[in-house]
Design a protein around this motif. Structure first.
Motif, PDB file in Angstrom:
ATOM      1  N   HIS A  29     -34.240  35.591  40.710  1.00  0.00           N
ATOM      2  CA  HIS A  29     -34.702  34.722  39.720  1.00  0.00           C
ATOM      3  C   HIS A  29     -35.868  34.074  40.323  1.00  0.00           C
ATOM      4  O   HIS A  29     -36.140  33.444  41.195  1.00  0.00           O
ATOM      5  N   THR A  30     -37.006  33.997  39.339  1.00  0.00           N
ATOM      6  CA  THR A  30     -38.368  33.265  39.704  1.00  0.00           C
ATOM      7  C   THR A  30     -38.295  31.935  38.924  1.00  0.00           C
ATOM      8  O   THR A  30     -38.209  31.737  37.894  1.00  0.00           O
ATOM      9  N   ILE A  31     -38.391  31.109  39.716  1.00  0.00           N
ATOM     10  CA  ILE A  31     -38.402  29.342  39.316  1.00  0.00           C
ATOM     11  C   ILE A  31     -39.895  29.022  39.556  1.00  0.00           C
ATOM     12  O   ILE A  31     -40.659  29.354  40.587  1.00  0.00           O
ATOM     13  N   ARG A  32     -40.442  28.400  38.582  1.00  0.00           N
ATOM     14  CA  ARG A  32     -41.874  27.921  38.539  1.00  0.00           C
ATOM     15  C   ARG A  32     -42.034  26.400  38.562  1.00  0.00           C
ATOM     16  O   ARG A  32     -41.117  25.783  37.594  1.00  0.00           O
ATOM     17  N   TYR A  33     -42.672  25.824  39.246  1.00  0.00           N
ATOM     18  CA  TYR A  33     -42.661  24.214  39.055  1.00  0.00           C
ATOM     19  C   TYR A  33     -44.245  24.274  38.696  1.00  0.00           C
ATOM     20  O   TYR A  33     -45.281  24.820  39.220  1.00  0.00           O
ATOM     21  N   THR A  34     -44.618  23.568  37.537  1.00  0.00           N
ATOM     22  CA  THR A  34     -45.963  23.196  36.774  1.00  0.00           C
ATOM     23  C   THR A  34     -46.101  21.770  36.978  1.00  0.00           C
ATOM     24  O   THR A  34     -45.365  20.929  36.479  1.00  0.00           O
ATOM     25  N   PHE A  35     -47.480  21.432  37.238  1.00  0.00           N
ATOM     26  CA  PHE A  35     -47.947  20.099  37.452  1.00  0.00           C
ATOM     27  C   PHE A  35     -48.928  20.123  36.648  1.00  0.00           C
ATOM     28  O   PHE A  35     -49.967  20.833  36.582  1.00  0.00           O
ATOM     29  N   ASN A  36     -48.977  19.102  35.552  1.00  0.00           N
ATOM     30  CA  ASN A  36     -50.012  18.686  34.629  1.00  0.00           C
ATOM     31  C   ASN A  36     -50.432  17.329  35.134  1.00  0.00           C
ATOM     32  O   ASN A  36     -49.884  16.340  34.904  1.00  0.00           O
ATOM     33  N   THR A  37     -51.871  17.149  35.349  1.00  0.00           N
ATOM     34  CA  THR A  37     -52.398  15.857  35.798  1.00  0.00           C
ATOM     35  C   THR A  37     -52.703  15.186  34.495  1.00  0.00           C
ATOM     36  O   THR A  37     -52.954  15.783  33.356  1.00  0.00           O
ATOM     37  N   THR A  38     -52.826  13.820  34.558  1.00  0.00           N
ATOM     38  CA  THR A  38     -53.179  13.067  33.551  1.00  0.00           C
ATOM     39  C   THR A  38     -54.543  13.280  32.907  1.00  0.00           C
ATOM     40  O   THR A  38     -54.983  13.241  31.702  1.00  0.00           O
ATOM     41  N   SER A  39     -55.352  14.052  33.819  1.00  0.00           N
ATOM     42  CA  SER A  39     -56.796  14.345  33.432  1.00  0.00           C
ATOM     43  C   SER A  39     -56.720  15.746  32.764  1.00  0.00           C
ATOM     44  O   SER A  39     -57.993  16.335  32.530  1.00  0.00           O
ATOM     45  N   GLY A  40     -55.668  16.413  32.673  1.00  0.00           N
ATOM     46  CA  GLY A  40     -55.658  17.723  32.060  1.00  0.00           C
ATOM     47  C   GLY A  40     -55.752  19.001  32.930  1.00  0.00           C
ATOM     48  O   GLY A  40     -55.703  19.958  32.326  1.00  0.00           O
ATOM     49  N   CYS A  41     -55.664  18.830  34.003  1.00  0.00           N
ATOM     50  CA  CYS A  41     -55.811  20.046  34.947  1.00  0.00           C
ATOM     51  C   CYS A  41     -54.314  20.381  35.099  1.00  0.00           C
ATOM     52  O   CYS A  41     -53.294  19.684  35.305  1.00  0.00           O
ATOM     53  N   THR A  42     -54.019  21.784  35.157  1.00  0.00           N
ATOM     54  CA  THR A  42     -52.656  22.342  35.519  1.00  0.00           C
ATOM     55  C   THR A  42     -52.622  23.429  36.524  1.00  0.00           C
ATOM     56  O   THR A  42     -53.430  23.999  36.534  1.00  0.00           O
ATOM     57  N   SER A  43     -51.711  23.280  37.199  1.00  0.00           N
ATOM     58  CA  SER A  43     -51.314  24.232  38.329  1.00  0.00           C
ATOM     59  C   SER A  43     -49.858  24.451  38.514  1.00  0.00           C
ATOM     60  O   SER A  43     -49.128  23.538  38.132  1.00  0.00           O
ATOM     61  N   PHE A  44     -49.607  25.656  39.117  1.00  0.00           N
ATOM     62  CA  PHE A  44     -48.202  26.104  39.268  1.00  0.00           C
ATOM     63  C   PHE A  44     -47.779  26.679  40.554  1.00  0.00           C
ATOM     64  O   PHE A  44     -49.013  27.070  41.216  1.00  0.00           O
ATOM     65  N   LYS A  45     -46.391  26.570  40.886  1.00  0.00           N
ATOM     66  CA  LYS A  45     -46.317  27.404  42.271  1.00  0.00           C
ATOM     67  C   LYS A  45     -44.986  28.214  41.880  1.00  0.00           C
ATOM     68  O   LYS A  45     -43.906  27.346  41.057  1.00  0.00           O
TER      69      LYS A  45
END
Length: 184
Positions: A29-45
Motif C-alpha cells: 500500500h502506498t501512503i502519501r503525505y501531502t503538505f500545503n503551505t499557506t502561500s499555496g505551495c504543495t509538496s508530497f512524499k
C-alpha cells in the motif's frame, strides 16, 4: 518551519491520518503525505507499506479426557513459516506442533499461539476437562445407621448427563437418574 497543513492519504489511512493494517488488508500500500503551505505551495512524499497476512488459527472444540488417559488436540492453522507454541506445556507431548497429545491431570485451558514467518501472530484456546475415574462400590447397607446407607459412585458427578440405572436380579429397573445429583 513553513506554515500550512498536511494530510496522510491512501488505502488503510483513517480520517485522522492513522494507518490501520487491518483496514488496508494484506498487500503493498502506498501512503502519501501531502503538505500545503499557506502561500499555496504543495509538496508530497510517498512510502510503500507491506501488510503481511495474519495467520488463522483454531485450537478446536473444548474436550474431555478420562483421568490418566490422553487425547489429541486437533488444532489447525493457515499461514507461511508458522511457529507453534502451546501454553502451558504441562501435559503435552510437544508444545511446538499443532496436534500434540494431551495428558492433563487437572482441568486445563491450553492457549495456542501461532506466529508467521513475518512476525504476525494469532491465538485461540481449548479447554480440556479431566473426568475423574468413577469408584463404584460393590456393596452398601441401607439400614439407616449413617454408614454406607447409599450406593454412592465417587466422581460420577463430574460426568454431565451421565445415566445411572440399577436393575434387580429379575431384570426390572429399580433406579434411574440422568446426571448424578443424588446417590441411590
Amino acid at each position: 518551519g513553513l506554515a500550512g497543513t498536511g494530510i496522510f492519504t491512501g488505502t488503510g489511512v483513517n480520517a485522522v491520518g492513522i494507518f490501520d493494517p487491518g483496514a488496508a488488508r494484506q498487500g503493498n500500500h502506498t501512503i502519501r503525505y501531502t503538505f500545503n503551505t499557506t502561500s499555496g505551495c504543495t509538496s508530497f512524499k510517498e512510502q510503500t507499506i507491506q501488510v503481511f497476512a495474519t495467520p488463522r488459527v483454531d485450537a478446536g472444540p473444548d474436550r474431555g479426557v478420562l483421568e490418566g488417559g490422553f487425547i489429541i488436540l486437533n488444532a489447525t492453522s493457515t499461514g507461511s513459516g508458522l511457529v507453534v507454541n502451546w501454553t502451558p506445556a504441562t501435559g503435552l507431548s510437544d508444545p511446538e506442533i499443532l496436534t500434540p497429545s494431551a495428558t492433563p491431570i487437572v482441568d486445563t485451558r491450553y492457549v495456542l499461539q501461532v506466529t508467521s514467518g513475518q512476525g504476525c501472530s494469532a491465538s485461540d484456546e481449548v479447554n480440556v476437562k479431566v473426568f475423574l475415574k468413577p469408584v463404584i462400590p460393590n456393596t452398601f447397607t441401607p439400614n439407616g445407621d449413617g454408614f454406607n446407607d447409599f450406593w454412592e459412585i465417587k466422581s460420577l458427578d463430574t460426568y454431565p448427563g451421565c445415566i445411572v440405572e440399577v436393575y434387580n436380579t429379575a431384570g426390572s429397573l429399580v433406579y434411574r437418574s440422568v446426571g448424578y445429583n443424588r446417590p441411590w
